[in-house]
Scaffold this motif. Structure first.
Motif, PDB file in Angstrom:
ATOM      1  N   TYR A 108       0.796  -1.229   0.000  1.00 31.51           N
ATOM      2  CA  TYR A 108       0.000   0.000   0.000  1.00 31.51           C
ATOM      3  C   TYR A 108       0.826   1.275   0.000  1.00 31.51           C
ATOM      4  CZ  TYR A 108      -3.481  -3.507   0.948  1.00 31.51           C
ATOM      5  OH  TYR A 108      -4.271  -4.626   0.866  1.00 31.51           O
ATOM      6  N   ALA A 109       1.967   1.281   0.650  1.00 30.68           N
ATOM      7  CA  ALA A 109       2.810   2.483   0.660  1.00 30.68           C
ATOM      8  C   ALA A 109       3.320   2.782  -0.753  1.00 30.68           C
ATOM      9  CB  ALA A 109       3.979   2.321   1.625  1.00 30.68           C
ATOM     10  N   GLU A 110       3.736   1.745  -1.470  1.00 32.31           N
ATOM     11  CA  GLU A 110       4.205   1.927  -2.841  1.00 32.31           C
ATOM     12  C   GLU A 110       3.061   2.372  -3.748  1.00 32.31           C
ATOM     13  OE1 GLU A 110       4.844  -0.707  -0.938  1.00 32.31           O
ATOM     14  OE2 GLU A 110       6.922  -1.350  -1.162  1.00 32.31           O
ATOM     15  N   ALA A 111       1.891   1.773  -3.545  1.00 32.40           N
ATOM     16  CA  ALA A 111       0.711   2.150  -4.332  1.00 32.40           C
ATOM     17  C   ALA A 111       0.377   3.618  -4.112  1.00 32.40           C
ATOM     18  CB  ALA A 111      -0.478   1.271  -3.955  1.00 32.40           C
TER      19      ALA A 111
ATOM     20  N   LYS B 203      -6.285  11.792 -13.116  1.00 36.49           N
ATOM     21  CA  LYS B 203      -6.259  12.307 -11.747  1.00 36.49           C
ATOM     22  C   LYS B 203      -7.456  11.795 -10.967  1.00 36.49           C
ATOM     23  CE  LYS B 203      -4.596  16.476 -10.962  1.00 36.49           C
ATOM     24  NZ  LYS B 203      -4.179  17.881 -11.020  1.00 36.49           N
ATOM     25  N   GLY B 204      -8.622  11.764 -11.609  1.00 36.50           N
ATOM     26  CA  GLY B 204      -9.818  11.252 -10.943  1.00 36.50           C
ATOM     27  C   GLY B 204      -9.664   9.796 -10.545  1.00 36.50           C
ATOM     28  N   CYS B 205      -9.094   8.993 -11.431  1.00 42.17           N
ATOM     29  CA  CYS B 205      -8.867   7.580 -11.115  1.00 42.17           C
ATOM     30  C   CYS B 205      -7.930   7.433  -9.918  1.00 42.17           C
ATOM     31  CB  CYS B 205      -8.279   6.859 -12.321  1.00 42.17           C
ATOM     32  SG  CYS B 205      -9.423   6.649 -13.698  1.00 42.17           S
ATOM     33  N   ALA B 206      -6.858   8.204  -9.892  1.00 40.50           N
ATOM     34  CA  ALA B 206      -5.899   8.130  -8.793  1.00 40.50           C
ATOM     35  C   ALA B 206      -6.526   8.607  -7.481  1.00 40.50           C
ATOM     36  CB  ALA B 206      -4.647   8.939  -9.119  1.00 40.50           C
ATOM     37  N   HIS B 207      -7.272   9.715  -7.524  1.00 35.82           N
ATOM     38  CA  HIS B 207      -7.950  10.182  -6.311  1.00 35.82           C
ATOM     39  C   HIS B 207      -8.918   9.124  -5.802  1.00 35.82           C
ATOM     40  CE1 HIS B 207      -6.528  14.245  -5.761  1.00 35.82           C
ATOM     41  NE2 HIS B 207      -6.797  14.566  -7.023  1.00 35.82           N
ATOM     42  N   ASN B 208      -9.619   8.468  -6.706  1.00 35.71           N
ATOM     43  CA  ASN B 208     -10.557   7.421  -6.306  1.00 35.71           C
ATOM     44  C   ASN B 208      -9.822   6.271  -5.613  1.00 35.71           C
ATOM     45  OD1 ASN B 208     -13.356   6.410  -6.414  1.00 35.71           O
ATOM     46  ND2 ASN B 208     -12.402   4.780  -7.618  1.00 35.71           N
ATOM     47  N   GLU B 209      -8.691   5.864  -6.163  1.00 31.42           N
ATOM     48  CA  GLU B 209      -7.904   4.785  -5.554  1.00 31.42           C
ATOM     49  C   GLU B 209      -7.420   5.168  -4.156  1.00 31.42           C
ATOM     50  OE1 GLU B 209      -7.488   1.756  -6.610  1.00 31.42           O
ATOM     51  OE2 GLU B 209      -8.126   1.906  -8.685  1.00 31.42           O
ATOM     52  N   LEU B 210      -7.168   6.457  -3.956  1.00 28.53           N
ATOM     53  CA  LEU B 210      -6.718   6.941  -2.649  1.00 28.53           C
ATOM     54  C   LEU B 210      -7.876   7.147  -1.672  1.00 28.53           C
ATOM     55  CD1 LEU B 210      -4.085   9.505  -3.927  1.00 28.53           C
ATOM     56  CD2 LEU B 210      -3.590   7.464  -2.555  1.00 28.53           C
ATOM     57  N   GLY B 211      -9.097   6.950  -2.142  1.00 31.02           N
ATOM     58  CA  GLY B 211     -10.259   7.157  -1.282  1.00 31.02           C
ATOM     59  C   GLY B 211     -10.659   8.615  -1.180  1.00 31.02           C
ATOM     60  N   GLU B 212     -10.117   9.454  -2.036  1.00 25.17           N
ATOM     61  CA  GLU B 212     -10.420  10.888  -2.046  1.00 25.17           C
ATOM     62  C   GLU B 212     -11.549  11.129  -3.049  1.00 25.17           C
ATOM     63  OE1 GLU B 212      -6.556  12.349  -3.134  1.00 25.17           O
ATOM     64  OE2 GLU B 212      -5.751  12.009  -1.124  1.00 25.17           O
TER      65      GLU B 212
ATOM     66  N   ASP C   1       2.602   5.990  -6.073  1.00 24.31           N
ATOM     67  CA  ASP C   1       2.262   6.081  -7.491  1.00 24.31           C
ATOM     68  C   ASP C   1       0.987   6.897  -7.702  1.00 24.31           C
ATOM     69  OD1 ASP C   1       4.372   4.868  -8.816  1.00 24.31           O
ATOM     70  OD2 ASP C   1       3.508   2.864  -8.668  1.00 24.31           O
ATOM     71  N   PHE C   2      -0.025   6.672  -6.872  1.00 18.85           N
ATOM     72  CA  PHE C   2      -1.275   7.423  -7.025  1.00 18.85           C
ATOM     73  C   PHE C   2      -1.052   8.911  -6.751  1.00 18.85           C
ATOM     74  CE2 PHE C   2      -3.412   3.258  -5.670  1.00 18.85           C
ATOM     75  CZ  PHE C   2      -3.515   2.822  -6.975  1.00 18.85           C
ATOM     76  N   GLN C   3      -0.235   9.220  -5.746  1.00 14.89           N
ATOM     77  CA  GLN C   3       0.076  10.618  -5.447  1.00 14.89           C
ATOM     78  C   GLN C   3       0.813  11.269  -6.616  1.00 14.89           C
ATOM     79  OE1 GLN C   3      -0.934  12.542  -3.073  1.00 14.89           O
ATOM     80  NE2 GLN C   3      -1.830  11.033  -1.707  1.00 14.89           N
ATOM     81  N   CYS C   4       1.684  10.527  -7.254  1.00 15.00           N
ATOM     82  CA  CYS C   4       2.402  11.043  -8.425  1.00 15.00           C
ATOM     83  C   CYS C   4       1.409  11.471  -9.496  1.00 15.00           C
ATOM     84  CB  CYS C   4       3.355   9.980  -8.956  1.00 15.00           C
ATOM     85  SG  CYS C   4       4.269  10.498 -10.418  1.00 15.00           S
ATOM     86  N   VAL C   5       0.402  10.647  -9.740  1.00 14.30           N
ATOM     87  CA  VAL C   5      -0.597  10.975 -10.752  1.00 14.30           C
ATOM     88  C   VAL C   5      -1.401  12.202 -10.331  1.00 14.30           C
ATOM     89  CG1 VAL C   5      -2.636  10.152 -12.000  1.00 14.30           C
ATOM     90  CG2 VAL C   5      -0.751   8.582 -11.545  1.00 14.30           C
ATOM     91  N   THR C   6      -1.843  12.263  -9.072  1.00 10.74           N
ATOM     92  CA  THR C   6      -2.673  13.395  -8.647  1.00 10.74           C
ATOM     93  C   THR C   6      -1.900  14.706  -8.679  1.00 10.74           C
ATOM     94  OG1 THR C   6      -2.223  13.099  -6.268  1.00 10.74           O
ATOM     95  CG2 THR C   6      -4.147  11.962  -7.181  1.00 10.74           C
ATOM     96  N   LYS C   7      -0.603  14.651  -8.436  1.00 11.49           N
ATOM     97  CA  LYS C   7       0.192  15.878  -8.395  1.00 11.49           C
ATOM     98  C   LYS C   7       0.725  16.317  -9.750  1.00 11.49           C
ATOM     99  CE  LYS C   7       1.655  15.237  -3.643  1.00 11.49           C
ATOM    100  NZ  LYS C   7       2.741  14.909  -2.735  1.00 11.49           N
ATOM    101  N   HIS C   8       1.001  15.361 -10.642  1.00  8.38           N
ATOM    102  CA  HIS C   8       1.738  15.701 -11.853  1.00  8.38           C
ATOM    103  C   HIS C   8       0.985  15.533 -13.162  1.00  8.38           C
ATOM    104  CE1 HIS C   8       5.234  16.245  -9.372  1.00  8.38           C
ATOM    105  NE2 HIS C   8       5.071  15.037  -8.863  1.00  8.38           N
ATOM    106  N   SER C   9      -0.140  14.848 -13.142  1.00  6.51           N
ATOM    107  CA  SER C   9      -0.850  14.616 -14.397  1.00  6.51           C
ATOM    108  C   SER C   9      -1.641  15.844 -14.825  1.00  6.51           C
ATOM    109  CB  SER C   9      -1.798  13.424 -14.270  1.00  6.51           C
ATOM    110  OG  SER C   9      -2.439  13.198 -15.511  1.00  6.51           O
ATOM    111  N   ASN C  10      -1.684  16.063 -16.127  1.00  4.50           N
ATOM    112  CA  ASN C  10      -2.510  17.121 -16.700  1.00  4.50           C
ATOM    113  C   ASN C  10      -3.856  16.578 -17.169  1.00  4.50           C
ATOM    114  OD1 ASN C  10      -0.562  19.177 -16.395  1.00  4.50           O
ATOM    115  ND2 ASN C  10       0.496  18.437 -18.208  1.00  4.50           N
ATOM    116  N   GLU C  11      -4.034  15.268 -17.113  1.00  7.77           N
ATOM    117  CA  GLU C  11      -5.264  14.622 -17.551  1.00  7.77           C
ATOM    118  C   GLU C  11      -6.221  14.482 -16.367  1.00  7.77           C
ATOM    119  OE1 GLU C  11      -6.499  13.342 -20.525  1.00  7.77           O
ATOM    120  OE2 GLU C  11      -4.874  14.444 -21.482  1.00  7.77           O
ATOM    121  N   HIS C  12      -7.346  15.167 -16.441  1.00  5.34           N
ATOM    122  CA  HIS C  12      -8.310  15.145 -15.341  1.00  5.34           C
ATOM    123  C   HIS C  12      -8.841  13.742 -15.082  1.00  5.34           C
ATOM    124  CE1 HIS C  12      -8.348  19.474 -15.025  1.00  5.34           C
ATOM    125  NE2 HIS C  12      -8.549  19.560 -16.333  1.00  5.34           N
ATOM    126  N   PHE C  13      -9.057  12.957 -16.144  1.00  8.93           N
ATOM    127  CA  PHE C  13      -9.582  11.606 -15.960  1.00  8.93           C
ATOM    128  C   PHE C  13      -8.615  10.744 -15.154  1.00  8.93           C
ATOM    129  CE2 PHE C  13     -10.148   7.176 -17.240  1.00  8.93           C
ATOM    130  CZ  PHE C  13     -11.470   6.998 -16.870  1.00  8.93           C
TER     131      PHE C  13
END
Length: 77
Positions: free
Chosen positions: A29-32, A49-58, A35-47
């Motif tokens: 889970y720490a490694e996961a 980012k939404g997937c990563a936020h969902n995986e994080l429970g946000e 990776d999800f935080q990387c997507v939420t912070k650095h991606s320009n694609e809203h979709f």
């Protein structure tokens, strides 16, 4: 998942999203989360980012990102 730009940046963010999901499936889970935080912070694609936020429970943040993606797709944003 095919993103709208098919850029190198988007391919890397997809990589982090998929790898994060693989880590989570194996109980790493720490490694996961990294990776999800990387997507939420650095991606320009809203979709993505939404997937990563969902995986994080946000879920509120995921909803915002998905709404932005839909607005962009419709030409509203």
């Amino acid at each position: 998942i095919q993103d709208s730009t098919n850029s190198e940046e988007c391919r890397m963010q997809l990589y982090h999203l998929y790898r994060g999901r693989a880590y989570a499936c194996h109980g790493k889970y720490a490694e996961a989360e990294k990776d999800f935080q990387c997507v939420t912070k650095h991606s320009n694609e809203h979709f993505l980012k939404g997937c990563a936020h969902n995986e994080l429970g946000e879920h509120a943040e995921a909803h915002k990102a998905f709404s932005s993606s839909l607005e962009h797709w419709r030409g509203e944003g």
